[in-house]
Scaffold this motif. Structure first.
Motif, mmCIF file in Angstrom:
data_model
loop_
_atom_site.group_PDB
_atom_site.id
_atom_site.type_symbol
_atom_site.label_atom_id
_atom_site.label_comp_id
_atom_site.label_asym_id
_atom_site.label_seq_id
_atom_site.Cartn_x
_atom_site.Cartn_y
_atom_site.Cartn_z
ATOM 1 N N LEU A 134 36.264 15.385 12.852
ATOM 2 C CA LEU A 134 36.267 16.954 12.813
ATOM 3 C C LEU A 134 35.690 17.543 11.830
ATOM 4 O O LEU A 134 35.723 17.242 10.240
ATOM 5 N N CYS A 135 34.716 18.914 11.779
ATOM 6 C CA CYS A 135 34.702 19.904 11.803
ATOM 7 C C CYS A 135 36.177 20.596 11.091
ATOM 8 O O CYS A 135 37.176 20.366 10.803
ATOM 9 N N ARG A 136 35.578 20.867 9.194
ATOM 10 C CA ARG A 136 36.922 21.574 8.807
ATOM 11 C C ARG A 136 37.198 22.926 9.607
ATOM 12 O O ARG A 136 38.793 22.354 9.150
ATOM 13 N N ASP A 137 37.317 23.630 9.799
ATOM 14 C CA ASP A 137 38.052 24.381 10.422
ATOM 15 C C ASP A 137 38.756 23.976 11.354
ATOM 16 O O ASP A 137 39.662 24.071 11.889
ATOM 17 N N CYS A 138 38.019 22.734 12.418
ATOM 18 C CA CYS A 138 39.066 22.791 13.549
ATOM 19 C C CYS A 138 39.895 21.678 13.249
ATOM 20 O O CYS A 138 40.833 21.335 13.335
ATOM 21 N N HIS A 139 39.114 20.961 11.237
ATOM 22 C CA HIS A 139 40.628 20.114 11.389
ATOM 23 C C HIS A 139 42.064 21.268 10.739
ATOM 24 O O HIS A 139 43.041 20.308 11.060
ATOM 25 N N ALA A 152 34.765 16.517 16.934
ATOM 26 C CA ALA A 152 34.813 15.874 18.531
ATOM 27 C C ALA A 152 35.304 17.238 19.657
ATOM 28 O O ALA A 152 35.918 16.743 20.466
ATOM 29 N N ILE A 153 35.823 18.221 18.991
ATOM 30 C CA ILE A 153 36.094 19.629 19.547
ATOM 31 C C ILE A 153 35.339 20.136 20.836
ATOM 32 O O ILE A 153 34.265 20.864 20.211
ATOM 33 N N PRO A 154 36.098 20.143 22.082
ATOM 34 C CA PRO A 154 34.641 20.304 23.038
ATOM 35 C C PRO A 154 34.335 21.795 22.311
ATOM 36 O O PRO A 154 34.596 22.349 22.444
ATOM 37 N N GLY A 155 33.047 21.990 22.965
ATOM 38 C CA GLY A 155 32.494 23.633 21.797
ATOM 39 C C GLY A 155 32.187 23.452 20.688
ATOM 40 O O GLY A 155 31.891 24.739 21.011
ATOM 41 N N CYS A 156 32.543 22.932 20.244
ATOM 42 C CA CYS A 156 32.725 23.497 18.460
ATOM 43 C C CYS A 156 30.517 23.020 17.889
ATOM 44 O O CYS A 156 29.988 23.809 17.985
ATOM 45 N N GLY A 157 30.533 21.862 18.146
ATOM 46 C CA GLY A 157 28.952 21.459 18.075
ATOM 47 C C GLY A 157 28.625 21.775 16.596
ATOM 48 O O GLY A 157 28.065 21.246 16.080
ATOM 49 N N ARG A 158 29.964 21.516 15.145
ATOM 50 C CA ARG A 158 29.419 22.020 14.283
ATOM 51 C C ARG A 158 28.966 20.012 14.270
ATOM 52 O O ARG A 158 29.739 19.453 14.622
ATOM 53 N N LEU A 159 28.887 19.409 12.964
ATOM 54 C CA LEU A 159 28.674 18.546 11.795
ATOM 55 C C LEU A 159 30.203 18.522 11.346
ATOM 56 O O LEU A 159 30.992 19.535 10.872
HETATM 57 ZN ZN LIG Z 1 34.556 21.600 15.019
#
Ligand SMILES: [Zn+2]
Length: 129
Positions: free
Chosen positions: A98-103, A66-73
């Protein structure tokens, strides 16, 4: 107490009988638990199962981060109002994929996460929200 010479022994050291055990040694097997510790309570396990079902029904099979601009699963379901702050982990309105990195970054609580609504202070969430 005045400082001076070390204390001097006034009586001679005499050999005596050694210490004797007054109680028998017990084996630890008598003290061991019969049932192993549960890593998770049955209630929490049921709550996690319910959460997985709700998250799957809400976000589908392959939600994107859900992070804008991330786009990963997405790997994780994040709770903006954390359980420690009184949030529910089974409330769909308190779930964000959220992806793990963003989380990992969001969990550190940067201001932009609060600005995006990905983190909620306890005084901003709960029943009042
Ligand atoms: Zn992300």
């Amino acid at each position: 107490m005045r400082r001076g010479q070390p204390l001097a022994r006034r009586t001679r050291l005499t050999a005596r009988k050694g210490l004797t055990r007054r109680t028998e040694l017990t084996t630890t097997t008598e003290l061991a638990r019969v049932t192993p510790l549960r890593p998770m309570s049955a209630r929490r396990r049921a709550e996690n199962r319910e959460r997985r079902e709700i998250a799957h029904a809400t976000f589908g099979d392959a939600p994107l981060c859900a992070i804008p601009g991330c786009g990963r699963l997405a790997d994780d379901v994040h709770e903006p109002l954390t359980r420690a702050r009184g949030g529910s982990i089974t409330d769909p309105s308190n779930m964000v994929p959220l992806c793990r990195d963003c989380h990992d970054v969001v969990q550190r609580g940067p201001q932009w996460a609060y600005d995006l609504g990905l983190m909620v202070h306890s005084w901003d969430g709960g029943d009042a929200a």
